[in-house]
Write an enzyme that holds these catalytic residues in place. Sequence first.
Site, PDB file in Angstrom:
ATOM      1  N   TYR A   1       0.799  -1.228   0.000  1.00  0.00           N
ATOM      2  CA  TYR A   1       0.000   0.000   0.000  1.00  0.00           C
ATOM      3  C   TYR A   1       0.833   1.279   0.000  1.00  0.00           C
ATOM      4  O   TYR A   1       0.283   2.374  -0.078  1.00  0.00           O
ATOM      5  CB  TYR A   1      -0.912   0.022   1.231  1.00  0.00           C
ATOM      6  CG  TYR A   1      -1.871  -1.128   1.274  1.00  0.00           C
ATOM      7  CD1 TYR A   1      -2.979  -1.163   0.427  1.00  0.00           C
ATOM      8  CD2 TYR A   1      -1.691  -2.192   2.152  1.00  0.00           C
ATOM      9  CE1 TYR A   1      -3.861  -2.225   0.458  1.00  0.00           C
ATOM     10  CE2 TYR A   1      -2.568  -3.256   2.191  1.00  0.00           C
ATOM     11  CZ  TYR A   1      -3.649  -3.269   1.339  1.00  0.00           C
ATOM     12  OH  TYR A   1      -4.519  -4.320   1.354  1.00  0.00           O
TER      13      TYR A   1
ATOM     14  N   HIS B   1      -4.521   6.080  -1.021  1.00  0.00           N
ATOM     15  CA  HIS B   1      -5.051   6.009   0.342  1.00  0.00           C
ATOM     16  C   HIS B   1      -3.971   6.272   1.395  1.00  0.00           C
ATOM     17  O   HIS B   1      -4.287   6.452   2.561  1.00  0.00           O
ATOM     18  CB  HIS B   1      -5.675   4.635   0.564  1.00  0.00           C
ATOM     19  CG  HIS B   1      -6.963   4.642   1.328  1.00  0.00           C
ATOM     20  ND1 HIS B   1      -7.766   5.746   1.505  1.00  0.00           N
ATOM     21  CD2 HIS B   1      -7.596   3.633   1.978  1.00  0.00           C
ATOM     22  CE1 HIS B   1      -8.829   5.415   2.209  1.00  0.00           C
ATOM     23  NE2 HIS B   1      -8.746   4.148   2.518  1.00  0.00           N
TER      24      HIS B   1
ATOM     25  N   ASN C   1      -9.319   1.699   8.295  1.00  0.00           N
ATOM     26  CA  ASN C   1     -10.649   1.687   8.915  1.00  0.00           C
ATOM     27  C   ASN C   1     -10.632   1.555  10.433  1.00  0.00           C
ATOM     28  O   ASN C   1     -11.644   1.810  11.079  1.00  0.00           O
ATOM     29  CB  ASN C   1     -11.493   0.564   8.318  1.00  0.00           C
ATOM     30  CG  ASN C   1     -11.751   0.767   6.842  1.00  0.00           C
ATOM     31  OD1 ASN C   1     -11.394   1.789   6.255  1.00  0.00           O
ATOM     32  ND2 ASN C   1     -12.375  -0.211   6.233  1.00  0.00           N
TER      33      ASN C   1
END
Length: 186
Positions: A14, A19, A66
């Site tokens: 990632y 993000h 999250n």
Amino acid sequence: MHLIAGLGNPGERYRLTRHNAGFMLADRLARRWDAVFQESPLRAHLARARVGEEEVVLVKPQTYMNLSGDAVGPLMEGLKIEPPRLLVVYDDIDLPLGRIRLRRAGSSGGQKGMRSIVQALGTRDIPRLRIGILMGDRPEDVPEYVLSNFTEKETEALQEVLERAEKACQEWISGGIERAMSLYNG
């Protein structure tokens, strides 16, 4: 003491995704302030720095986006930092790439990492810095878009916006959220 929480997802997979704009800014700030991230038992990587007369803790939650509140909440409690001394930095698909937006408080705007922090702290009175990541029209598959890497062209624009975001963070530390908003929300 101030705390800047750059949000993102841990792991090499990632690292360069849209993000992870919050992680990218936290890394830039650490380099600017000669701070080194270290693992913490609080499910976060932390770096401590001195900015002028102020002590600043940079945090990159290692809980995935999250669940960011699972790391930030206990850290705030352990360091005895009140929400106005926290700046949460994250990507925003509703802002075009190249724009940043500071706010003193408000809802999560649908951003799940911010929602997790609001729930963990029990308040919406949390300063935040949103980094625009949208290039072109809003995609149909938002999760796929935010978890994809910036293109080469986008990376150039990203570097410019991260430089402005760095300056906004410095202003937040020295002059407060209202002053930073007046200078960088234009």
